[in-house]
Write an enzyme that holds these catalytic residues in place. Structure first.
Site, PDB file in Angstrom:
ATOM      1  N   GLY A 195       0.829  -1.217   0.000  1.00  0.00           N
ATOM      2  CA  GLY A 195       0.000   0.000   0.000  1.00  0.00           C
ATOM      3  C   GLY A 195       0.851   1.248   0.000  1.00  0.00           C
TER       4      GLY A 195
ATOM      5  N   SER B 191       1.594   3.318  -2.313  1.00  0.00           N
ATOM      6  CA  SER B 191       1.119   4.468  -3.098  1.00  0.00           C
ATOM      7  C   SER B 191      -0.038   5.201  -2.430  1.00  0.00           C
ATOM      8  N   GLY B 192      -0.507   4.695  -1.291  1.00  0.00           N
ATOM      9  CA  GLY B 192      -1.647   5.318  -0.613  1.00  0.00           C
ATOM     10  C   GLY B 192      -1.221   6.474   0.283  1.00  0.00           C
TER      11      GLY B 192
ATOM     12  N   ASP C 272       0.450  -8.125  -5.514  1.00  0.00           N
ATOM     13  CA  ASP C 272      -0.948  -7.874  -5.163  1.00  0.00           C
ATOM     14  C   ASP C 272      -1.264  -8.734  -3.936  1.00  0.00           C
TER      15      ASP C 272
ATOM     16  N   ALA D 287      -1.766  -2.172   2.614  1.00  0.00           N
ATOM     17  CA  ALA D 287      -2.597  -2.364   1.420  1.00  0.00           C
ATOM     18  C   ALA D 287      -4.009  -2.759   1.816  1.00  0.00           C
ATOM     19  N   ALA D 288      -4.977  -2.119   1.191  1.00  0.00           N
ATOM     20  CA  ALA D 288      -6.376  -2.482   1.442  1.00  0.00           C
ATOM     21  C   ALA D 288      -7.293  -1.813   0.438  1.00  0.00           C
ATOM     22  N   GLN D 289      -8.463  -2.420   0.241  1.00  0.00           N
ATOM     23  CA  GLN D 289      -9.593  -1.701  -0.342  1.00  0.00           C
ATOM     24  C   GLN D 289     -10.117  -0.927   0.860  1.00  0.00           C
ATOM     25  N   SER D 290      -9.758   0.338   0.954  1.00  0.00           N
ATOM     26  CA  SER D 290      -9.915   1.059   2.224  1.00  0.00           C
ATOM     27  C   SER D 290     -11.159   1.936   2.287  1.00  0.00           C
TER      28      SER D 290
ATOM     29  N   THR E  64      -8.248  -1.159  12.342  1.00  0.00           N
ATOM     30  CA  THR E  64      -9.014   0.085  12.207  1.00  0.00           C
ATOM     31  C   THR E  64     -10.114   0.232  13.253  1.00  0.00           C
TER      32      THR E  64
ATOM     33  N   GLU F 217     -12.948   1.081  12.544  1.00  0.00           N
ATOM     34  CA  GLU F 217     -14.185   0.559  11.948  1.00  0.00           C
ATOM     35  C   GLU F 217     -14.589  -0.767  12.587  1.00  0.00           C
TER      36      GLU F 217
ATOM     37  N   TYR G  20     -16.251  -3.973   4.943  1.00  0.00           N
ATOM     38  CA  TYR G  20     -14.877  -3.528   5.209  1.00  0.00           C
ATOM     39  C   TYR G  20     -14.498  -3.824   6.659  1.00  0.00           C
TER      40      TYR G  20
ATOM     41  N   LYS H 160     -11.587  -6.440   8.043  1.00  0.00           N
ATOM     42  CA  LYS H 160     -10.463  -5.980   8.863  1.00  0.00           C
ATOM     43  C   LYS H 160     -10.437  -6.687  10.220  1.00  0.00           C
TER      44      LYS H 160
HETATM   45  P1  NAP Z   1      -5.309   4.287   0.845  1.00  0.00           P
HETATM   46  O1  NAP Z   1      -4.820   5.675   0.624  1.00  0.00           O
HETATM   47  O2  NAP Z   1      -6.613   3.888   0.244  1.00  0.00           O
HETATM   48  O3  NAP Z   1      -4.163   3.293   0.294  1.00  0.00           O
HETATM   49  C1  NAP Z   1      -4.433   1.938   0.098  1.00  0.00           C
HETATM   50  C2  NAP Z   1      -3.229   1.311  -0.573  1.00  0.00           C
HETATM   51  O4  NAP Z   1      -3.494  -0.093  -0.749  1.00  0.00           O
HETATM   52  C3  NAP Z   1      -2.931   1.870  -1.975  1.00  0.00           C
HETATM   53  O5  NAP Z   1      -1.534   1.965  -2.131  1.00  0.00           O
HETATM   54  C4  NAP Z   1      -3.485   0.795  -2.906  1.00  0.00           C
HETATM   55  O6  NAP Z   1      -2.821   0.723  -4.142  1.00  0.00           O
HETATM   56  C5  NAP Z   1      -3.142  -0.446  -2.085  1.00  0.00           C
HETATM   57  N1  NAP Z   1      -3.933  -1.620  -2.498  1.00  0.00           N
HETATM   58  C6  NAP Z   1      -5.266  -1.732  -2.621  1.00  0.00           C
HETATM   59  N2  NAP Z   1      -5.594  -2.973  -3.019  1.00  0.00           N
HETATM   60  C7  NAP Z   1      -4.439  -3.660  -3.151  1.00  0.00           C
HETATM   61  C8  NAP Z   1      -4.115  -4.973  -3.541  1.00  0.00           C
HETATM   62  N3  NAP Z   1      -5.074  -5.850  -3.895  1.00  0.00           N
HETATM   63  N4  NAP Z   1      -2.820  -5.351  -3.544  1.00  0.00           N
HETATM   64  C9  NAP Z   1      -1.842  -4.478  -3.246  1.00  0.00           C
HETATM   65  N5  NAP Z   1      -2.088  -3.193  -2.880  1.00  0.00           N
HETATM   66  C10 NAP Z   1      -3.382  -2.803  -2.832  1.00  0.00           C
HETATM   67  O7  NAP Z   1      -5.393   3.966   2.407  1.00  0.00           O
HETATM   68  P2  NAP Z   1      -4.698   4.689   3.651  1.00  0.00           P
HETATM   69  O8  NAP Z   1      -5.604   5.761   4.144  1.00  0.00           O
HETATM   70  O9  NAP Z   1      -3.295   5.000   3.306  1.00  0.00           O
HETATM   71  O10 NAP Z   1      -4.760   3.532   4.740  1.00  0.00           O
HETATM   72  C11 NAP Z   1      -3.695   2.594   4.875  1.00  0.00           C
HETATM   73  C12 NAP Z   1      -4.208   1.366   5.598  1.00  0.00           C
HETATM   74  O11 NAP Z   1      -4.701   1.733   6.891  1.00  0.00           O
HETATM   75  C13 NAP Z   1      -5.364   0.638   4.919  1.00  0.00           C
HETATM   76  O12 NAP Z   1      -5.205  -0.738   5.182  1.00  0.00           O
HETATM   77  C14 NAP Z   1      -6.593   1.157   5.639  1.00  0.00           C
HETATM   78  O13 NAP Z   1      -7.643   0.229   5.559  1.00  0.00           O
HETATM   79  C15 NAP Z   1      -6.049   1.311   7.046  1.00  0.00           C
HETATM   80  N6  NAP Z   1      -6.669   2.340   7.875  1.00  0.00           N
HETATM   81  C16 NAP Z   1      -6.799   3.594   7.407  1.00  0.00           C
HETATM   82  C17 NAP Z   1      -7.343   4.561   8.228  1.00  0.00           C
HETATM   83  C18 NAP Z   1      -7.503   5.974   7.755  1.00  0.00           C
HETATM   84  O14 NAP Z   1      -8.282   6.721   8.372  1.00  0.00           O
HETATM   85  N7  NAP Z   1      -6.782   6.395   6.736  1.00  0.00           N
HETATM   86  C19 NAP Z   1      -7.743   4.234   9.536  1.00  0.00           C
HETATM   87  C20 NAP Z   1      -7.553   2.928   9.980  1.00  0.00           C
HETATM   88  C21 NAP Z   1      -7.002   1.981   9.150  1.00  0.00           C
HETATM   89  P3  NAP Z   1      -3.338   1.538  -5.441  1.00  0.00           P
HETATM   90  O15 NAP Z   1      -2.707   2.898  -5.322  1.00  0.00           O
HETATM   91  O16 NAP Z   1      -2.799   0.718  -6.551  1.00  0.00           O
HETATM   92  O17 NAP Z   1      -4.829   1.576  -5.378  1.00  0.00           O
HETATM   93  N1  GDD Z   2     -17.108   9.387   2.096  1.00  0.00           N
HETATM   94  C1  GDD Z   2     -18.172  10.106   2.445  1.00  0.00           C
HETATM   95  N2  GDD Z   2     -18.762  10.909   1.515  1.00  0.00           N
HETATM   96  N3  GDD Z   2     -18.620  10.034   3.719  1.00  0.00           N
HETATM   97  C2  GDD Z   2     -19.670  10.802   4.068  1.00  0.00           C
HETATM   98  C3  GDD Z   2     -20.320  11.647   3.149  1.00  0.00           C
HETATM   99  C4  GDD Z   2     -19.843  11.699   1.809  1.00  0.00           C
HETATM  100  O1  GDD Z   2     -20.360  12.415   0.957  1.00  0.00           O
HETATM  101  N4  GDD Z   2     -21.310  12.290   3.815  1.00  0.00           N
HETATM  102  C5  GDD Z   2     -21.290  11.865   5.068  1.00  0.00           C
HETATM  103  N5  GDD Z   2     -20.305  10.955   5.236  1.00  0.00           N
HETATM  104  C6  GDD Z   2     -20.001  10.241   6.475  1.00  0.00           C
HETATM  105  C7  GDD Z   2     -19.944   8.718   6.330  1.00  0.00           C
HETATM  106  O2  GDD Z   2     -21.276   8.173   6.308  1.00  0.00           O
HETATM  107  C8  GDD Z   2     -19.136   8.351   7.570  1.00  0.00           C
HETATM  108  O3  GDD Z   2     -19.990   8.282   8.697  1.00  0.00           O
HETATM  109  C9  GDD Z   2     -18.185   9.541   7.747  1.00  0.00           C
HETATM  110  O4  GDD Z   2     -18.691  10.597   6.912  1.00  0.00           O
HETATM  111  C10 GDD Z   2     -16.725   9.256   7.383  1.00  0.00           C
HETATM  112  O5  GDD Z   2     -16.696   8.654   6.105  1.00  0.00           O
HETATM  113  P1  GDD Z   2     -15.312   8.394   5.329  1.00  0.00           P
HETATM  114  O6  GDD Z   2     -14.523   9.653   5.259  1.00  0.00           O
HETATM  115  O7  GDD Z   2     -15.645   7.706   4.046  1.00  0.00           O
HETATM  116  O8  GDD Z   2     -14.483   7.455   6.317  1.00  0.00           O
HETATM  117  P2  GDD Z   2     -14.906   6.167   7.179  1.00  0.00           P
HETATM  118  O9  GDD Z   2     -14.989   6.595   8.599  1.00  0.00           O
HETATM  119  O10 GDD Z   2     -16.066   5.476   6.588  1.00  0.00           O
HETATM  120  O11 GDD Z   2     -13.649   5.213   6.959  1.00  0.00           O
HETATM  121  C11 GDD Z   2     -12.312   5.714   7.092  1.00  0.00           C
HETATM  122  O12 GDD Z   2     -11.872   5.568   8.414  1.00  0.00           O
HETATM  123  C12 GDD Z   2     -11.721   4.209   8.859  1.00  0.00           C
HETATM  124  C13 GDD Z   2     -11.261   4.275  10.316  1.00  0.00           C
HETATM  125  O13 GDD Z   2     -12.356   4.450  11.155  1.00  0.00           O
HETATM  126  C14 GDD Z   2     -11.427   4.952   6.089  1.00  0.00           C
HETATM  127  O14 GDD Z   2     -10.157   5.563   6.057  1.00  0.00           O
HETATM  128  C15 GDD Z   2     -11.232   3.506   6.515  1.00  0.00           C
HETATM  129  O15 GDD Z   2     -10.274   2.885   5.661  1.00  0.00           O
HETATM  130  C16 GDD Z   2     -10.727   3.491   7.965  1.00  0.00           C
HETATM  131  O16 GDD Z   2     -10.536   2.177   8.402  1.00  0.00           O
END
Ligand code: NAP
Ligand code: GDD
Length: 335
Positions: free
Chosen positions: A8, A10-11, A56, A79-82, A123, A125, A147, A151
């Site tokens: 992951g 590139s994320g 992958d 890496a994740a479908q995040s 996470t 979540e 999701y 996780k």
């Molecule tokens: P992100 O920006 O969506 O990045 C996800 C990364 O995973 C990208 O590099 C993507 O590659 C790669 N990926 C997706 N499917 C893959 C596959 N099948 N094989 C290999 N690589 C794959 O997510 P992030 O915000 O940086 O989050 C990083 C991690 O933390 C994730 O696991 C997410 O679920 C977790 N997390 C995030 C948060 C948050 O708030 N950001 C909170 C808790 C946990 P491409 O560029 O090719 O798509």
């Molecule tokens: N995306 C999005 N778009 N969310 C919206 C919108 C909209 O137009 N309007 C309201 N929301 C609300 C969603 O219903 C959710 O309750 C909240 O905003 C946050 O949505 P996201 O920003 O999509 O993040 P998330 O909380 O669902 O998930 C993120 O955080 C997780 C950690 O708690 C992601 O980064 C996950 O990968 C991560 O695990």
């Protein structure tokens, strides 16, 4: 010099973590999916400093090869479908990557280099329909999306490899963290980017779903530092990483508009609620029912006392400084 393999890369988090590890003198290897556009995502500016390895999470052979090639001291599995919303549209793919993919990675580590220290991106979540406020490492889980369920499997399989094979696998239960590198589909970046577009007259309204949901938002830079600290700790463990403060989506909207000098007042309820510019009386925010989710996580607020005590980790950003840096970036981008 230590070797680190980041999946992951590139994320959002992958890019900040790469910057941190390069600063610390690591050789950084990145598992990377082939893209039709041939771009490096958030690490384009670091491309010449990273050893990219095609792979992958669904392909065990590529994970084995990546470990052989990188000979890692540390693996950060990011890496994740995040995107939670898409996990209802693609539940099986989400599970293949986020759930089964982690089992594949751990199996590859066990076979090739079992002394590698592994970070698993768990996470908040997983807390879903929260059973306690605030949520800590001991709060029971209740995921509310495919999701979250995927996780939770990954979280438990990571713990299971730690306990079964004595492997160093740590899970960071990270609450939402954002930045200017956040994908524009996530609510914070959607808000800051649309506010910047409204400011420059490129669009006239921000459409959102649930304005009442509450999140504990931090900055990705602070959170990748916690990941690194977890792998430097004496023992593998689980850690909640959060700011301890929670805000509604509505409050995030208000803070973002304030950064461009617009004071939003709210009128109406539910699907009829709208945000109005107090000065011009123009409607700048509307609710779109299609953006509601089949099941919602209403409130997240983390208790990171354990990380503070054992890792000496504290967040530097608060909501205001987070919103400001995201808005400044989007204003520059949309100028
Ligand atoms: P992100 O920006 O969506 O990045 C996800 C990364 O995973 C990208 O590099 C993507 O590659 C790669 N990926 C997706 N499917 C893959 C596959 N099948 N094989 C290999 N690589 C794959 O997510 P992030 O915000 O940086 O989050 C990083 C991690 O933390 C994730 O696991 C997410 O679920 C977790 N997390 C995030 C948060 C948050 O708030 N950001 C909170 C808790 C946990 P491409 O560029 O090719 O798509
Ligand atoms: N995306 C999005 N778009 N969310 C919206 C919108 C909209 O137009 N309007 C309201 N929301 C609300 C969603 O219903 C959710 O309750 C909240 O905003 C946050 O949505 P996201 O920003 O999509 O993040 P998330 O909380 O669902 O998930 C993120 O955080 C997780 C950690 O708690 C992601 O980064 C996950 O990968 C991560 O695990």
């Amino acid at each position: 010099m230590k070797n680190a393999l980041i999946t992951g890369i590139s994320g959002q988090d992958g890019s900040y973590l790469t910057e941190l590890l390069l600063e610390k003198g690591y050789n950084v290897y990145g598992l990377f999916r082939r893209r039709s556009t041939g771009e490096y995502g958030n690490v384009a500016h670091l491309a010449d400093k990273i050893h990219f390895i095609y792979g992958d999470m669904s392909d065990l052979s590529s994970l084995i090869t990546a470990i052989i090639e990188s000979n890692p001291d540390e693996i950060y599995n990011l890496a994740a479908q995040s995107y939670v919303a898409v996990s209802w549209a693609e539940p099986l793919f989400t599970n293949d990557v986020n759930g089964a993919g982690v089992a594949k990675l751990l199996e590859a580590v066990k076979l090739v280099k079992p002394d590698t220290r592994v970070y698993q991106a768990s996470t908040s979540e997983m807390f879903g329909k929260v059973q306690q406020i605030p949520q800590s490492e001991t709060t029971p889980f209740y995921p509310r999306s495919p999701y979250g369920v995927s996780k939770l499997y990954a979280h438990w399989i990571a713990k299971n490899y730690r306990e079964s094979y004595n492997m160093f696998v740590s899970c960071g239960i990270l609450f939402n963290h954002e930045s200017q590198r956040r994908g524009k589909e996530f609510v914070t970046r959607k808000i800051t980017n649309t506010v910047a577009k409204i400011k420059y007259g490129k669009t006239d309204c921000l459409y959102l779903g649930n304005l009442d949901s509450k999140r504990d938002w931090g900055h990705s830079k602070d959170y990748v530092y916690a990941m690194w600290k977890m792998l430097q700790h004496t023992e593998p463990d689980d850690f909640v990483i959060a700011t301890g403060k929670t805000y509604t989506v509505r409050e995030f909207v208000e803070a973002a508009f304030l950064c461009v000098g617009i004071n939003i007042v709210w009128q109406g309820k539910g699907a009829n609620e709208c945000g109005i510019d107090a000065e011009t009386k123009k409607t700048l925010v509307k609710v779109d029912n299609k953006l509601y989710r089949p099941a919602e996580v209403e409130l997240l607020m983390g208790d990171s006392t354990k990380a503070q005590k054992l890792l000496n980790w504290y967040p530097k950003y608060n909501l205001q400084s987070l919103v400001k840096c995201m808005i400044d970036n989007d204003l520059e981008l949309e100028k």
